[in-house]
Scaffold this motif. Structure first.
Motif, mmCIF file in Angstrom:
data_model
loop_
_atom_site.group_PDB
_atom_site.id
_atom_site.type_symbol
_atom_site.label_atom_id
_atom_site.label_comp_id
_atom_site.label_asym_id
_atom_site.label_seq_id
_atom_site.Cartn_x
_atom_site.Cartn_y
_atom_site.Cartn_z
ATOM 1 N N LYS A 111 23.063 63.601 16.630
ATOM 2 C CA LYS A 111 23.996 63.901 15.546
ATOM 3 C C LYS A 111 25.036 62.803 15.495
ATOM 4 C CE LYS A 111 26.820 67.660 13.654
ATOM 5 N NZ LYS A 111 25.908 67.953 12.548
ATOM 6 N N LEU A 112 25.347 62.358 14.295
ATOM 7 C CA LEU A 112 26.416 61.384 14.090
ATOM 8 C C LEU A 112 27.094 61.707 12.765
ATOM 9 C CD1 LEU A 112 27.905 58.758 14.893
ATOM 10 C CD2 LEU A 112 26.191 57.503 13.561
ATOM 11 N N GLU A 113 28.396 61.962 12.843
ATOM 12 C CA GLU A 113 29.157 62.230 11.626
ATOM 13 C C GLU A 113 30.585 61.741 11.819
ATOM 14 O OE1 GLU A 113 29.264 66.411 10.878
ATOM 15 O OE2 GLU A 113 30.044 66.926 12.856
ATOM 16 N N VAL A 114 31.240 61.499 10.707
ATOM 17 C CA VAL A 114 32.635 61.065 10.732
ATOM 18 C C VAL A 114 33.468 62.133 10.045
ATOM 19 C CG1 VAL A 114 34.272 59.256 10.111
ATOM 20 C CG2 VAL A 114 31.901 58.647 10.692
ATOM 21 N N LEU A 115 34.466 62.632 10.766
ATOM 22 C CA LEU A 115 35.253 63.767 10.305
ATOM 23 C C LEU A 115 36.726 63.403 10.166
ATOM 24 C CD1 LEU A 115 33.829 66.327 12.909
ATOM 25 C CD2 LEU A 115 32.994 65.982 10.576
ATOM 26 N N ARG A 116 37.425 64.160 9.352
ATOM 27 C CA ARG A 116 38.882 64.116 9.406
ATOM 28 C C ARG A 116 39.329 64.913 10.627
ATOM 29 N NH1 ARG A 116 37.857 65.551 4.121
ATOM 30 N NH2 ARG A 116 38.639 67.661 4.533
ATOM 31 N N LYS A 117 40.503 64.604 11.146
ATOM 32 C CA LYS A 117 40.953 65.279 12.369
ATOM 33 C C LYS A 117 40.977 66.800 12.210
ATOM 34 C CE LYS A 117 43.716 61.622 14.514
ATOM 35 N NZ LYS A 117 45.065 61.205 14.979
ATOM 36 N N GLU A 118 41.353 67.245 11.046
ATOM 37 C CA GLU A 118 41.454 68.687 10.835
ATOM 38 C C GLU A 118 40.080 69.363 10.775
ATOM 39 O OE1 GLU A 118 42.287 66.663 6.790
ATOM 40 O OE2 GLU A 118 42.770 66.344 8.914
ATOM 41 N N GLU A 119 39.009 68.567 10.714
ATOM 42 C CA GLU A 119 37.654 69.122 10.663
ATOM 43 C C GLU A 119 37.001 69.215 12.036
ATOM 44 O OE1 GLU A 119 36.032 67.645 6.323
ATOM 45 O OE2 GLU A 119 36.049 66.174 7.953
ATOM 46 N N VAL A 120 37.653 68.680 13.048
ATOM 47 C CA VAL A 120 37.038 68.621 14.372
ATOM 48 C C VAL A 120 36.686 70.017 14.891
ATOM 49 C CG1 VAL A 120 37.443 68.059 16.804
ATOM 50 C CG2 VAL A 120 38.047 66.423 15.027
ATOM 51 N N GLU A 121 37.574 70.975 14.691
ATOM 52 C CA GLU A 121 37.311 72.325 15.191
ATOM 53 C C GLU A 121 36.091 72.942 14.526
ATOM 54 O OE1 GLU A 121 38.619 74.091 17.834
ATOM 55 O OE2 GLU A 121 39.268 72.026 18.191
ATOM 56 N N ASN A 122 35.784 72.514 13.295
ATOM 57 C CA ASN A 122 34.572 73.008 12.653
ATOM 58 C C ASN A 122 33.329 72.543 13.396
ATOM 59 O OD1 ASN A 122 36.134 74.172 10.639
ATOM 60 N ND2 ASN A 122 35.942 72.404 9.270
ATOM 61 N N ALA A 123 33.436 71.389 14.058
ATOM 62 C CA ALA A 123 32.288 70.807 14.757
ATOM 63 C C ALA A 123 32.158 71.299 16.187
ATOM 64 C CB ALA A 123 32.393 69.281 14.742
ATOM 65 N N VAL A 124 33.295 71.517 16.868
ATOM 66 C CA VAL A 124 33.229 71.872 18.290
ATOM 67 C C VAL A 124 34.005 73.147 18.637
ATOM 68 C CG1 VAL A 124 32.854 69.488 19.007
ATOM 69 C CG2 VAL A 124 35.197 70.360 18.855
ATOM 70 N N GLY A 125 34.608 73.772 17.650
ATOM 71 C CA GLY A 125 35.410 74.963 17.917
ATOM 72 C C GLY A 125 34.608 76.149 18.423
ATOM 73 N N HIS A 126 33.293 76.132 18.202
ATOM 74 C CA HIS A 126 32.456 77.242 18.660
ATOM 75 C C HIS A 126 32.162 77.167 20.146
ATOM 76 C CE1 HIS A 126 29.680 73.885 18.197
ATOM 77 N NE2 HIS A 126 28.820 74.536 18.960
ATOM 78 N N LEU A 127 32.450 76.041 20.777
ATOM 79 C CA LEU A 127 32.094 75.847 22.176
ATOM 80 C C LEU A 127 32.906 76.744 23.098
ATOM 81 C CD1 LEU A 127 31.888 71.940 22.309
ATOM 82 C CD2 LEU A 127 29.977 73.558 22.125
ATOM 83 N N GLY A 128 32.254 77.184 24.166
ATOM 84 C CA GLY A 128 32.963 77.912 25.205
ATOM 85 C C GLY A 128 33.748 76.957 26.076
ATOM 86 N N PRO A 129 34.367 77.452 27.148
ATOM 87 C CA PRO A 129 35.129 76.579 28.042
ATOM 88 C C PRO A 129 34.288 75.412 28.538
ATOM 89 C CG PRO A 129 35.488 78.889 28.596
ATOM 90 C CD PRO A 129 34.400 78.860 27.569
ATOM 91 N N ASP A 130 34.902 74.234 28.555
ATOM 92 C CA ASP A 130 34.216 73.001 28.939
ATOM 93 C C ASP A 130 34.262 72.861 30.459
ATOM 94 O OD1 ASP A 130 33.316 70.432 29.375
ATOM 95 O OD2 ASP A 130 34.645 69.487 27.918
ATOM 96 N N LEU A 131 33.095 72.832 31.095
ATOM 97 C CA LEU A 131 33.015 72.759 32.554
ATOM 98 C C LEU A 131 33.728 71.542 33.126
ATOM 99 C CD1 LEU A 131 29.364 73.990 32.786
ATOM 100 C CD2 LEU A 131 31.190 74.924 34.201
ATOM 101 N N LEU A 132 33.817 70.462 32.356
ATOM 102 C CA LEU A 132 34.486 69.258 32.836
ATOM 103 C C LEU A 132 35.758 68.961 32.040
ATOM 104 C CD1 LEU A 132 31.427 66.918 33.550
ATOM 105 C CD2 LEU A 132 32.820 68.206 35.184
ATOM 106 N N GLY A 133 36.236 69.935 31.307
ATOM 107 C CA GLY A 133 37.433 69.733 30.498
ATOM 108 C C GLY A 133 38.690 70.228 31.196
ATOM 109 N N PRO A 134 39.841 69.783 30.736
ATOM 110 C CA PRO A 134 41.110 70.193 31.356
ATOM 111 C C PRO A 134 41.416 71.673 31.168
ATOM 112 C CG PRO A 134 41.517 68.956 29.330
ATOM 113 C CD PRO A 134 40.046 68.839 29.616
ATOM 114 N N GLY A 135 40.790 72.309 30.196
ATOM 115 C CA GLY A 135 41.064 73.709 29.931
ATOM 116 C C GLY A 135 40.004 74.657 30.471
ATOM 117 N N TRP A 136 39.267 74.227 31.502
ATOM 118 C CA TRP A 136 38.209 75.089 32.043
ATOM 119 C C TRP A 136 38.772 76.443 32.459
ATOM 120 C CZ3 TRP A 136 33.575 76.693 32.235
ATOM 121 C CH2 TRP A 136 33.132 77.513 33.281
ATOM 122 N N ASP A 137 38.045 77.508 32.101
ATOM 123 C CA ASP A 137 38.507 78.871 32.372
ATOM 124 C C ASP A 137 37.303 79.702 32.821
ATOM 125 O OD1 ASP A 137 39.358 81.534 32.238
ATOM 126 O OD2 ASP A 137 40.744 81.125 30.588
#
Length: 270
Positions: A111-137
């Motif tokens: 997948k390759l797309e170019v988004l406006r910043k306000e569209e980012v959550e549409n692309a990744v907002g469905h994801l659960g906690p990120d195992l390697l992210g700072p907000g892991w829960d």
């Protein structure tokens, strides 16, 4: 096979040569963005979100997903006017970004797309906690998986809406380490929280390694993994022959069934 640790390394390496740098050349090789030119813009940040990669450039976000075969290659900046020879064929390149430090080429991106910043959550907002992210829960990941107690644990672990970063290799290895067959329902898994904690530890341990290992042994395929890709070989714990099967996800009927590997003795179906 790209999993969360692979994408984390890709983001780290791209950040080292692009973040804070001005793009001196930009070439999108997909029809939707063929005329888009980000030359002259500064790369503000490069981040991974599970198995997604985000580059923040001049108010826009370049969003890519590696899928099965994608990869970002990094080459040193050309010297003496001579371009660096790529390790993969040019027809596989989807985007080429050049800074004064390096050339980054995205090959075979799923997948390759170019988004406006306000569209980012549409692309990744469905994801659960990120195992390697700072907000892991851990608790949030556990709640998401337990929300469907009848679902097979092998499908729940692979679902990026529950927790982000687990691919098929980790799915199979975690089920072995959890002593359950991938088809066992979530409600019947005796150590689900331990499996989630172990997923976090395994990805953290492997994120800086060029080759993935889950056994603590040498990072060579047969020694590095417990069951994945080892059908027909003896289990390292009990000696039983590791088996192979496929597992489809009823929630996504158009997706191909994925491979599962398991030890019939160590991983009872309960």
């Amino acid at each position: 096979m790209p999993e969360g640790d692979t994408v984390w390394r890709q983001a780290r390496d791209l950040r080292a040569v692009l973040a804070g740098e001005e793009l001196i050349s930009c070439d999108f090789r997909v029809p939707a963005y063929a005329t888009l030119d980000l030359s002259g813009e500064t790369v503000d940040a490069v981040e991974s979100r599970g198995k997604h990669l985000l580059m923040f450039v001049g108010g826009l976000v370049v969003h890519s997903h590696l899928s099965m075969e994608g990869h970002w290659d990094i080459y040193p900046a050309p010297t003496g006017g001579r371009p660096t020879r790529w390790r993969k064929p040019a027809f596989a390149a989807r985007v080429v970004l050049v800074s004064h430090l390096a050339t980054a080429v995205g090959f075979s991106l799923g997948k390759l797309e170019v988004l406006r910043k306000e569209e980012v959550e549409n692309a990744v907002g469905h994801l659960g906690p990120d195992l390697l992210g700072p907000g892991w829960d851990t608790d949030q990941a556990l709640l998401r998986i337990l929300a469907d107690p009848t679902r097979a644990v092998g499908l729940a672990l692979l679902d990026q809406r529950n927790l982000a970063g687990i691919g098929n290799i980790y799915r199979n290895e975690l089920c072995f380490l959890g002593k359950v067959h991938p088809a066992v329902p979530v409600a019947q898994v005796p150590s689900l929280e331990r499996m989630i904690d172990l997923a976090k530890r395994l990805l953290e341990a492997n994120k800086d390694r060029p080759r993935r290992a889950t056994t603590g042994g040498p990072a060579q395929r047969d020694a590095a993994l417990w069951v994945y890709g080892l059908a027909g070989k003896p289990c390292k714990k009990c000696g039983s022959i590791i088996r192979h099967d496929t597992m489809a996800d009823p929630e996504f009927p158009l997706r191909a069934a994925r491979d599962i590997y398991f030890c019939p003795r160590c991983q009872p179906t309960l």
